[in-house]
Motif scaffolding. Structure first.
Motif, mmCIF file in Angstrom:
data_model
loop_
_atom_site.group_PDB
_atom_site.id
_atom_site.type_symbol
_atom_site.label_atom_id
_atom_site.label_comp_id
_atom_site.label_asym_id
_atom_site.label_seq_id
_atom_site.Cartn_x
_atom_site.Cartn_y
_atom_site.Cartn_z
ATOM 1 N N GLY A 258 44.060 -9.548 -4.061
ATOM 2 C CA GLY A 258 43.607 -8.231 -3.598
ATOM 3 C C GLY A 258 42.176 -8.251 -3.104
ATOM 4 O O GLY A 258 41.836 -7.572 -2.117
ATOM 5 N N ARG A 259 41.322 -9.050 -3.746
ATOM 6 C CA ARG A 259 39.922 -9.151 -3.297
ATOM 7 C C ARG A 259 39.825 -9.778 -1.912
ATOM 8 O O ARG A 259 39.029 -9.361 -1.071
ATOM 9 N N GLU B 124 40.954 -7.265 0.696
ATOM 10 C CA GLU B 124 39.896 -6.290 0.951
ATOM 11 C C GLU B 124 38.843 -6.872 1.890
ATOM 12 O O GLU B 124 38.349 -6.186 2.803
ATOM 13 N N SER C 39 40.258 -6.924 5.394
ATOM 14 C CA SER C 39 40.320 -5.549 5.899
ATOM 15 C C SER C 39 38.958 -5.073 6.380
ATOM 16 O O SER C 39 38.829 -4.455 7.447
ATOM 17 N N LEU C 40 37.905 -5.374 5.623
ATOM 18 C CA LEU C 40 36.548 -4.987 6.020
ATOM 19 C C LEU C 40 36.131 -5.680 7.308
ATOM 20 O O LEU C 40 35.502 -5.071 8.191
ATOM 21 N N ARG D 166 37.789 -3.976 10.258
ATOM 22 C CA ARG D 166 37.267 -2.638 10.545
ATOM 23 C C ARG D 166 36.014 -2.671 11.407
ATOM 24 O O ARG D 166 35.792 -1.764 12.219
ATOM 25 N N ILE E 215 48.851 -2.825 4.158
ATOM 26 C CA ILE E 215 47.394 -2.611 4.178
ATOM 27 C C ILE E 215 46.770 -3.181 5.444
ATOM 28 O O ILE E 215 45.993 -2.498 6.142
ATOM 29 N N GLN F 269 45.012 -2.504 10.353
ATOM 30 C CA GLN F 269 43.778 -3.000 10.960
ATOM 31 C C GLN F 269 44.029 -4.003 12.088
ATOM 32 O O GLN F 269 43.293 -4.021 13.070
#
Length: 573
Positions: free
Chosen positions: A171-172, A175, A178-179, A182, A207, A211
């Protein structure tokens, strides 16, 4: 449409390479599929056209002249399927290796497990890993993010987590990706492949899909001690071709008319090597080597499993990377004639800039052959280093690419393969003379009968090679050989360490060979004590390569050049 005992269909394959575009035509002849003809033109992906369709148009026009069959209408559109008047082809397929080196970022949990597997997955495409991040990466999250942004990847590969294993740690990494997406402009966002813990696959796709384009593949590390890249390689190959269609002018338009999605040359080539590994001895495996202008594909098939290693070394555009990884003295050791180092270096750099150069002098041809040996050495060494546990003994070894097919003498191709690959044990070397393997690999999912029926005619058998392993001194007898030729004489000889011996078998001639190793010599990892077996003569007869592994060349340059000439004379006289 042609009718036959088989479910007949003619197939036109467009093979778009970095340097050349080929149009290959397959059809039914006398009730069986056959390779009918091919035509070649310069690839037009770069200036001034920036559109591969121009090169395809030229190649197809030449194919029409060769076959007398019309493949394009008056508006230069490919005719698919075949018309009532016999014009066109029933099926159209594309294989391609054209395009810039893809930039890849890999992420995983443990560096020596999932990250390492992700890096090996990345090595199966025409790309370069520009950044790798694992959980033990001590950089702060913002520093990792900046590193990925600076890398400007075309692809992000995320692996990690055994089946039903770690979830929070993955999950980290999700994330972080994803950042990165973005803050990246929409048109520059990379494609993402998740090939980890399948429990998380659907959630991760939901998720990241918001993006950037995201695909899911089976876990490449289902358990801590098991790696399985093949399913993910298929998905990754499809993603690569989608990227290529946005990078290469005209490729998307051509692909819209094909009967199957376009496939990368390396993936199609590997598909056929995997098939061959099910036909030949599954214990020894099959090695396929395809050398192009920009890329070299090393494919190993063992019992239906495929290992694929695509390297940025080639005979033209890829020479720059070869020179980065080699000292000029290393290439010089393969020369059979004297060429000053400055001239050697200048020729190789010129060749990398203008890969369409044709050697017109004896010295230029010698440089080309020396260059190819270095390409093969780098590629073979990388394969053995990255893929631990692979055999050094294969049957057969299949060599493919423009360099090999253009050599006028079979012995030149055989010696280049022996010098560059340096195989061990007993095997056969086959030459893919017409460069059909990748095309047949593209055809196989559409028509499984055609590759089987065409395969036999696709290869030239250069000959059986016996490469014994011995630590004896140069000149020490290491092998007694007795050759019983069917309907012919019996030949006896003793082979010494350091010798390259050609056995006098004609192409297609069958013989029984008896081997008796001397002085702790091993004939083959599976035939340590020798024995007898049947062999079939190839274009170079049969060869015993007792020069040692690794091959050590004399330091004295004149003596070394004389040795190269002697070896070549052995296989070409």
């Amino acid at each position: 449409m042609t009718t036959s005992l088989v479910d007949a269909e003619s197939i036109l394959v467009l093979d778009i390479g970095t340097l050349h575009t080929r149009a290959l035509f397959f059809d039914v002849v006398d009730g069986q599929y056959r390779f009918v003809a091919s035509a070649v033109a310069a690839t037009t992906a770069e200036a001034p056209y920036h559109d591969v369709r121009e090169g395809v148009h030229t190649a197809v026009l030449q194919l029409q002249e060769v076959t007398g069959r019309i493949f394009m209408d008056l508006e230069a559109r490919l005719i698919v399927p075949t018309q009532a008047n016999g014009d066109g082809a029933d099926r159209l397929l594309i294989v391609s290796s054209v395009g810039p080196e893809l930039r890849v970022v890999t992420l995983g949990l443990l560096d020596e497990v999932s990250v390492e597997s992700a890096n090996r997955l990345a090595s199966s495409i025409c790309g370069k890993v520009v950044e790798s991040i694992g959980l033990n990466d001590r950089r702060k999250a913002e520093v990792q993010m900046d590193a990925i942004l600076r890398a400007s990847p075309d692809l992000i590969l995320l692996a990690g987590g055994t089946e039903r294993g770690a979830t929070r740690s993955i999950g980290r990494l999700v994330e972080l990706i994803s950042l990165v997406c973005r803050v990246t402009p929409l048109e520059k966002r990379p494609q993402i492949l998740f090939a980890g813990n399948q429990v998380l696959a659907r959630k991760i796709k939901e998720i990241l899909e918001k993006q950037a384009p995201t695909q899911v593949a089976p876990n490449i590390r289902p358990s801590i001690d098991v790696e399985d890249l093949s399913p993910a390689q298929q998905v990754l190959g499809q993603m690569v071709m989608k990227i290529r269609e946005t990078q290469i002018g005209g490729l998307q338009t051509l692909s819209a008319n094909t009967n199957l999605p376009s496939v990368s040359t390396s993936q199609a080539f590997g598909r056929m090597i995997r098939f061959l590994s099910q036909v030949y001895d599954p214990q020894k495996g099959v090695l396929g080597v395809d050398v192009g202008s920009a890329w070299t594909t090393m494919a190993v098939g063992q019992g239906g499993k495929l290992t694929l290693d695509v390297l940025p070394y080639g005979s033209g555009h890829g020479l720059g990377k070869v020179l980065q990884q080699s000292r000029i003295e290393e290439i010089e050791t393969w020369l059979s004639v004297h060429v000053p180092q400055d001239e050697l270096r200048d020729y190789l750099y010129q060749r990398s800039i203008f890969p369409q150069i044709v050697p017109t002098t004896h010295e230029a041809l010698a440089i080309e052959q020396a260059m190819m040996r270095q390409v093969l050495r780098l590629s073979t060494t990388h394969l053995q280093t990255q893929q631990a546990g692979l055999s050094h003994s294969y049957e057969p070894i299949v060599i493919s690419g423009g360099f090999f097919s253009q050599l006028p003498l079979p012995g030149q191709a055989m010696l280049a393969a022996l010098d560059g690959i340096q195989p061990l044990g007993i095997g056969i070397i086959l030459r893919d003379t017409h460069g059909l393997l990748a095309a047949m690999g593209a055809i196989a999912p559409l028509n499984s009968i055609l590759p089987v029926q065409v395969l036999e005619s696709a290869f030239e058998n250069l000959g059986t090679v016996i490469s014994p392993v011995s630590d004896s001194r140069y000149g020490t007898p290491i092998l007694k050989v007795r050759l019983e030729i069917e309907q012919g004489e019996e030949i006896k000889l003793e082979v010494k360490q350091g010798a390259l011996v050609r056995l006098p078998l004609k192409a297609g001639q069958v013989a029984r060979i008896h081997l008796e190793p001397l002085n702790r010599t091993e004939v083959d990892p599976r035939r340590k004590n020798g024995g007898s077996f049947k062999i079939i003569g190839g274009l170079c007869g049969a060869v015993i390569d007792a020069r040692g592994r690794a091959l050590h060349l004399p330091e004295d340059a004149p003596r070394r050049r004389d040795m190269h000439k002697k070896w070549l004379a052995t296989l070409t006289s």
